[in-house]
Design an enzyme around this catalytic site. Structure first.
Site, PDB file in Angstrom:
ATOM      1  N   TYR A   1       0.834  -1.199   0.000  1.00 28.04           N
ATOM      2  CA  TYR A   1       0.000   0.000   0.000  1.00 28.04           C
ATOM      3  C   TYR A   1       0.869   1.249   0.000  1.00 28.04           C
ATOM      4  O   TYR A   1       1.994   1.237   0.525  1.00 28.04           O
ATOM      5  CB  TYR A   1      -0.879   0.044   1.251  1.00 28.04           C
ATOM      6  CG  TYR A   1      -2.111  -0.820   1.169  1.00 28.04           C
ATOM      7  CD1 TYR A   1      -3.261  -0.361   0.539  1.00 28.04           C
ATOM      8  CD2 TYR A   1      -2.126  -2.090   1.726  1.00 28.04           C
ATOM      9  CE1 TYR A   1      -4.396  -1.151   0.468  1.00 28.04           C
ATOM     10  CE2 TYR A   1      -3.253  -2.892   1.656  1.00 28.04           C
ATOM     11  CZ  TYR A   1      -4.392  -2.413   1.021  1.00 28.04           C
ATOM     12  OH  TYR A   1      -5.504  -3.194   0.947  1.00 28.04           O
TER      13      TYR A   1
ATOM     14  N   TYR B   1      -1.269 -10.052   0.109  1.00 30.03           N
ATOM     15  CA  TYR B   1      -0.233  -9.639   1.072  1.00 30.03           C
ATOM     16  C   TYR B   1      -0.445 -10.334   2.414  1.00 30.03           C
ATOM     17  O   TYR B   1      -1.580 -10.665   2.781  1.00 30.03           O
ATOM     18  CB  TYR B   1      -0.199  -8.109   1.238  1.00 30.03           C
ATOM     19  CG  TYR B   1      -1.469  -7.458   1.718  1.00 30.03           C
ATOM     20  CD1 TYR B   1      -1.796  -7.412   3.080  1.00 30.03           C
ATOM     21  CD2 TYR B   1      -2.343  -6.866   0.813  1.00 30.03           C
ATOM     22  CE1 TYR B   1      -2.951  -6.796   3.516  1.00 30.03           C
ATOM     23  CE2 TYR B   1      -3.517  -6.249   1.246  1.00 30.03           C
ATOM     24  CZ  TYR B   1      -3.819  -6.219   2.590  1.00 30.03           C
ATOM     25  OH  TYR B   1      -4.965  -5.614   3.024  1.00 30.03           O
TER      26      TYR B   1
ATOM     27  N   HIS C   1      -7.730  -7.792  -3.355  1.00 30.43           N
ATOM     28  CA  HIS C   1      -9.026  -7.154  -3.096  1.00 30.43           C
ATOM     29  C   HIS C   1      -8.905  -5.658  -3.293  1.00 30.43           C
ATOM     30  O   HIS C   1      -7.797  -5.101  -3.250  1.00 30.43           O
ATOM     31  CB  HIS C   1      -9.491  -7.450  -1.659  1.00 30.43           C
ATOM     32  CG  HIS C   1      -8.551  -6.920  -0.625  1.00 30.43           C
ATOM     33  ND1 HIS C   1      -7.401  -7.582  -0.262  1.00 30.43           N
ATOM     34  CD2 HIS C   1      -8.557  -5.772   0.110  1.00 30.43           C
ATOM     35  CE1 HIS C   1      -6.752  -6.883   0.657  1.00 30.43           C
ATOM     36  NE2 HIS C   1      -7.425  -5.779   0.888  1.00 30.43           N
TER      37      HIS C   1
ATOM     38  N   HIS D   1     -10.634  -2.000  -1.897  1.00 29.72           N
ATOM     39  CA  HIS D   1     -11.488  -1.365  -0.887  1.00 29.72           C
ATOM     40  C   HIS D   1     -12.380  -0.314  -1.555  1.00 29.72           C
ATOM     41  O   HIS D   1     -11.896   0.454  -2.388  1.00 29.72           O
ATOM     42  CB  HIS D   1     -10.644  -0.671   0.177  1.00 29.72           C
ATOM     43  CG  HIS D   1      -9.803  -1.607   0.988  1.00 29.72           C
ATOM     44  ND1 HIS D   1     -10.211  -2.092   2.207  1.00 29.72           N
ATOM     45  CD2 HIS D   1      -8.591  -2.164   0.758  1.00 29.72           C
ATOM     46  CE1 HIS D   1      -9.270  -2.894   2.700  1.00 29.72           C
ATOM     47  NE2 HIS D   1      -8.279  -2.957   1.833  1.00 29.72           N
TER      48      HIS D   1
HETATM   49 FE   LIG Z   1      -6.572  -4.255   2.048  1.00 28.50          FE
END
Ligand SMILES: [Fe+2]
Length: 228
Positions: free
Chosen positions: A99, A138, A151, A153
């Site tokens: 991220y 992850y 996925h 969000h």
């Molecule tokens: Fe996530």
């Protein structure tokens, strides 16, 4: 004060998930109470937040690493009627599972050409389109081997600040889906299936990207499961 009914225990998430320590802090420990709404909670959302591009993947030499995908998100109400003008916020990790966030301790490479978030508005058909790369899986720290499946969000705002749904979109055919504590906190198999996008026929999509269709239902019995 009046106590609010619990959410549907089948189609909505369990809340505190065994093996996922943070959920205990994110979930109310006491019964919910109804209280008067404040004017700011009932203020209109859309004009207050700037839109961000619906392209997280970049172009040409500046393209993010990974499999290009287009996600067609349709926001509908309990009757299947498209919700237009809904604000859809999106965020996900890069193709390596990293991220863009200081709290991400995963030892995976950053991608300077990947932009991790977008803010879109649905059109008349309830549709918002996102071009990006498929996120990687992850590992979740300190869980002894729990890996999040790929996925995306999503946060969907209705007309006012109070009307918000936060959920996650999963990809079909991912073996990690079967073991994911967040997806499996939704006990009803059909409700879980609604969290998984559908791969559109490749013959009709763009040459360079796979297309996924995903529907978010904002309320009612078939409402998308709220997920942190
Ligand atoms: Fe996530």
């Amino acid at each position: 004060m009046e106590e609010i009914r619990r959410r549907d225990p089948l189609t909505q998430s369990e809340g505190v998930v065994a093996g996922y320590a943070q959920t205990a802090q994110r979930w109310p420990a006491q019964p919910l109470q109804r209280r008067p709404l404040t004017p700011s909670e009932l203020g209109v959302v859309t004009p207050r937040l700037p839109l961000l591009r619906g392209d997280l993947a970049g172009q040409g030499a500046k393209r993010a690493i990974g499999q290009l995908i287009n996600v067609r998100v349709r926001v509908v109400d309990e009757g299947g009627v498209p919700v237009h003008g809904a604000l859809v916020e999106v965020w996900h990790c890069n193709a390596a599972g990293k991220y863009i966030h200081p709290n991400d301790t995963n030892d995976a490479p950053e991608d300077p050409n990947f932009y991790g978030a977008a803010r879109l508005v649905t059109g008349d058909s309830g549709l918002a389109e996102l071009r990006t790369v498929k996120p990687g899986a992850y590992p979740v720290p300190d869980t002894g081997g729990w890996w999040r499946p790929p996925h995306i969000h999503f946060s969907v705002w209705g007309r006012v600040w109070l009307s918000r749904l936060v959920t996650q979109m999963f990809f079909p055919g991912e073996p990690l889906n079967e073991h994911d504590a967040i997806l499996n906190a939704v006990r009803d198999p059909q409700a879980r299936r609604r969290c998984i996008a559908e791969l559109a026929p490749t013959s009709r999509g763009p040459r360079d990207a796979l297309v996924y269709d995903y529907q978010i239902v904002v309320r009612g019995r078939a409402a998308s499961a709220a997920m942190p």
